[in-house]
Design a protein around this motif. Sequence first.
Motif, PDB file in Angstrom:
ATOM      1  N   HIS A 259       0.840  -1.199   0.000  1.00 30.91           N
ATOM      2  CA  HIS A 259       0.000   0.000   0.000  1.00 30.91           C
ATOM      3  C   HIS A 259       0.876   1.251   0.000  1.00 30.91           C
ATOM      4  CE1 HIS A 259      -3.565   2.436   0.803  1.00 30.91           C
ATOM      5  NE2 HIS A 259      -2.954   2.968   1.848  1.00 30.91           N
ATOM      6  N   TYR A 260       1.905   1.240   0.853  1.00 31.90           N
ATOM      7  CA  TYR A 260       2.791   2.397   1.008  1.00 31.90           C
ATOM      8  C   TYR A 260       3.541   2.706  -0.286  1.00 31.90           C
ATOM      9  CZ  TYR A 260       6.293   5.376   3.342  1.00 31.90           C
ATOM     10  OH  TYR A 260       7.091   6.419   3.725  1.00 31.90           O
ATOM     11  N   ARG A 261       3.990   1.680  -0.973  1.00 28.79           N
ATOM     12  CA  ARG A 261       4.776   1.910  -2.188  1.00 28.79           C
ATOM     13  C   ARG A 261       3.925   2.488  -3.315  1.00 28.79           C
ATOM     14  NH1 ARG A 261       7.011  -3.684  -4.657  1.00 28.79           N
ATOM     15  NH2 ARG A 261       7.995  -2.184  -6.070  1.00 28.79           N
ATOM     16  N   SER A 262       2.594   2.378  -3.207  1.00 34.78           N
ATOM     17  CA  SER A 262       1.719   2.910  -4.247  1.00 34.78           C
ATOM     18  C   SER A 262       1.574   4.430  -4.169  1.00 34.78           C
ATOM     19  CB  SER A 262       0.330   2.260  -4.139  1.00 34.78           C
ATOM     20  OG  SER A 262      -0.395   2.743  -3.017  1.00 34.78           O
ATOM     21  N   PHE A 263       2.046   5.035  -3.078  1.00 33.17           N
ATOM     22  CA  PHE A 263       1.942   6.477  -2.892  1.00 33.17           C
ATOM     23  C   PHE A 263       3.104   7.188  -3.575  1.00 33.17           C
ATOM     24  CE2 PHE A 263      -0.947   5.034   0.196  1.00 33.17           C
ATOM     25  CZ  PHE A 263      -1.698   6.093   0.686  1.00 33.17           C
ATOM     26  N   THR A 264       2.895   8.451  -3.947  1.00 31.34           N
ATOM     27  CA  THR A 264       3.999   9.325  -4.325  1.00 31.34           C
ATOM     28  C   THR A 264       4.598   9.923  -3.050  1.00 31.34           C
ATOM     29  OG1 THR A 264       2.629  11.310  -4.469  1.00 31.34           O
ATOM     30  CG2 THR A 264       2.799   9.930  -6.461  1.00 31.34           C
ATOM     31  N   ARG A 265       5.763  10.510  -3.173  1.00 32.86           N
ATOM     32  CA  ARG A 265       6.364  11.153  -1.999  1.00 32.86           C
ATOM     33  C   ARG A 265       5.491  12.306  -1.503  1.00 32.86           C
ATOM     34  NH1 ARG A 265      13.001  11.167  -2.747  1.00 32.86           N
ATOM     35  NH2 ARG A 265      13.173   8.916  -3.109  1.00 32.86           N
ATOM     36  N   GLU A 266       4.886  13.029  -2.417  1.00 30.86           N
ATOM     37  CA  GLU A 266       4.022  14.132  -2.004  1.00 30.86           C
ATOM     38  C   GLU A 266       2.798  13.610  -1.252  1.00 30.86           C
ATOM     39  OE1 GLU A 266       2.483  18.033  -1.541  1.00 30.86           O
ATOM     40  OE2 GLU A 266       4.471  17.141  -1.762  1.00 30.86           O
ATOM     41  N   GLN A 267       2.238  12.510  -1.695  1.00 33.90           N
ATOM     42  CA  GLN A 267       1.108  11.912  -0.973  1.00 33.90           C
ATOM     43  C   GLN A 267       1.522  11.439   0.415  1.00 33.90           C
ATOM     44  OE1 GLN A 267       0.125   9.020  -4.024  1.00 33.90           O
ATOM     45  NE2 GLN A 267      -1.763  10.109  -4.569  1.00 33.90           N
ATOM     46  N   ILE A 268       2.720  10.900   0.513  1.00 33.15           N
ATOM     47  CA  ILE A 268       3.234  10.490   1.825  1.00 33.15           C
ATOM     48  C   ILE A 268       3.370  11.701   2.742  1.00 33.15           C
ATOM     49  CG2 ILE A 268       5.289   9.618   3.012  1.00 33.15           C
ATOM     50  CD1 ILE A 268       5.692   7.767   0.560  1.00 33.15           C
ATOM     51  N   ARG A 269       3.962  12.759   2.221  1.00 37.71           N
ATOM     52  CA  ARG A 269       4.154  13.966   3.032  1.00 37.71           C
ATOM     53  C   ARG A 269       2.818  14.512   3.521  1.00 37.71           C
ATOM     54  NH1 ARG A 269       3.849  19.269   2.870  1.00 37.71           N
ATOM     55  NH2 ARG A 269       3.035  19.281   0.731  1.00 37.71           N
ATOM     56  N   LEU A 270       1.831  14.575   2.651  1.00 35.79           N
ATOM     57  CA  LEU A 270       0.531  15.118   3.040  1.00 35.79           C
ATOM     58  C   LEU A 270      -0.150  14.240   4.091  1.00 35.79           C
ATOM     59  CD1 LEU A 270      -0.808  16.267  -0.457  1.00 35.79           C
ATOM     60  CD2 LEU A 270      -0.084  17.740   1.445  1.00 35.79           C
ATOM     61  N   ALA A 271      -0.085  12.924   3.913  1.00 33.20           N
ATOM     62  CA  ALA A 271      -0.714  12.015   4.868  1.00 33.20           C
ATOM     63  C   ALA A 271      -0.052  12.109   6.233  1.00 33.20           C
ATOM     64  CB  ALA A 271      -0.660  10.580   4.345  1.00 33.20           C
ATOM     65  N   PHE A 272       1.280  12.135   6.242  1.00 29.88           N
ATOM     66  CA  PHE A 272       1.993  12.164   7.513  1.00 29.88           C
ATOM     67  C   PHE A 272       1.893  13.539   8.176  1.00 29.88           C
ATOM     68  CE2 PHE A 272       5.096   8.459   6.417  1.00 29.88           C
ATOM     69  CZ  PHE A 272       4.005   7.609   6.308  1.00 29.88           C
ATOM     70  N   ALA A 273       1.900  14.609   7.367  1.00 30.74           N
ATOM     71  CA  ALA A 273       1.737  15.951   7.927  1.00 30.74           C
ATOM     72  C   ALA A 273       0.353  16.104   8.557  1.00 30.74           C
ATOM     73  CB  ALA A 273       1.952  17.008   6.852  1.00 30.74           C
ATOM     74  N   GLY A 274      -0.651  15.523   7.914  1.00 32.54           N
ATOM     75  CA  GLY A 274      -1.988  15.575   8.486  1.00 32.54           C
ATOM     76  C   GLY A 274      -2.061  14.857   9.820  1.00 32.54           C
ATOM     77  N   PHE A 275      -1.375  13.719   9.919  1.00 33.89           N
ATOM     78  CA  PHE A 275      -1.293  12.988  11.196  1.00 33.89           C
ATOM     79  C   PHE A 275      -0.637  13.855  12.265  1.00 33.89           C
ATOM     80  CE2 PHE A 275       1.182  10.434  14.143  1.00 33.89           C
ATOM     81  CZ  PHE A 275       0.297   9.463  14.562  1.00 33.89           C
TER      82      PHE A 275
END
Length: 288
Positions: A90-106
């Motif tokens: 699941h994690y590898r399907s994200f872009t780096r920008e999507q990762i940043r947004l998800a983690f920043a929201g957390f």
Amino acid sequence: MSSAVVFDLIGCDFSSSPSRRKPIGLALGRRDGARVQLLGLERIETLPALAQWLAQPQPWVGGFDLPFGLPRELVNTLGWPTDWRACMQHYRSFTREQIRLAFAGFCDARPVGGKFAHRATDGPAGSSPSMKWVNPPVAYMLHAGLPLLLDAGVYLPGLMPPGTGDAQRVALEAYPGLLAREVLQRRSYKSDDRAKQTPDRLIARKDLVNALELGQTRLGLRLKLSHAQRDALVQDASGDSLDAVLCLLQAAWAQQQHDQGDALYGLPPGLDTLEGWIVTAPCSASGA
């Protein structure tokens, strides 16, 4: 892979964005009892080149300086799969920008001083949370590096059931700072900034290499170097070569534990099979 070097240990100083200026560093070695001989250092400038290197059928145990999992608290909060392999796919399907947004929201939803979720291994290892995307960007290291190991078909003890993956190629999460701090405490030994490549850091690298050669760590292993290798480790002010060697020693310790009958290569039996564990990190503080 160099056919001229017969090795069975790898230490990998990983970069999520390797280049000619900042390549991925590999330390190749062999262990004879408590002695670990450094056989060579290799530099890999692209992620596809590392993928090709890893896919070759040479048997090895490797220590890789990148996280192998995410904090369970983070995964639960985001509603991601709690099975490790499913979570990583699941994690590898994200872009780096999507990762940043998800983690920043957390992080934004949490109080000051507790923004990041931690894995159980972070405390004993002194490591950064694997969800950090800056200083250092270990979340991107996980995103870039772990899929290469999965695609290469290697075996990750503690995260994969026995019998899955290639038991002849064994990858473990390593962290050079854990071993370096044992010798140097708070002294810094490296910097990518030329202005910070000071005589004090040079002396620290000399002291660290000397301690490794004498076996003055709790791993009980002695590093065997040629004069040229010793000079190369000391003179690399970035510390990248030395970090690869520190990971090599952690892999050697894990190999030793396995040779003595430990199927988990020294990882704690009670480790969280979603989060993973940094090899050689003490397990007493985790309750594992």
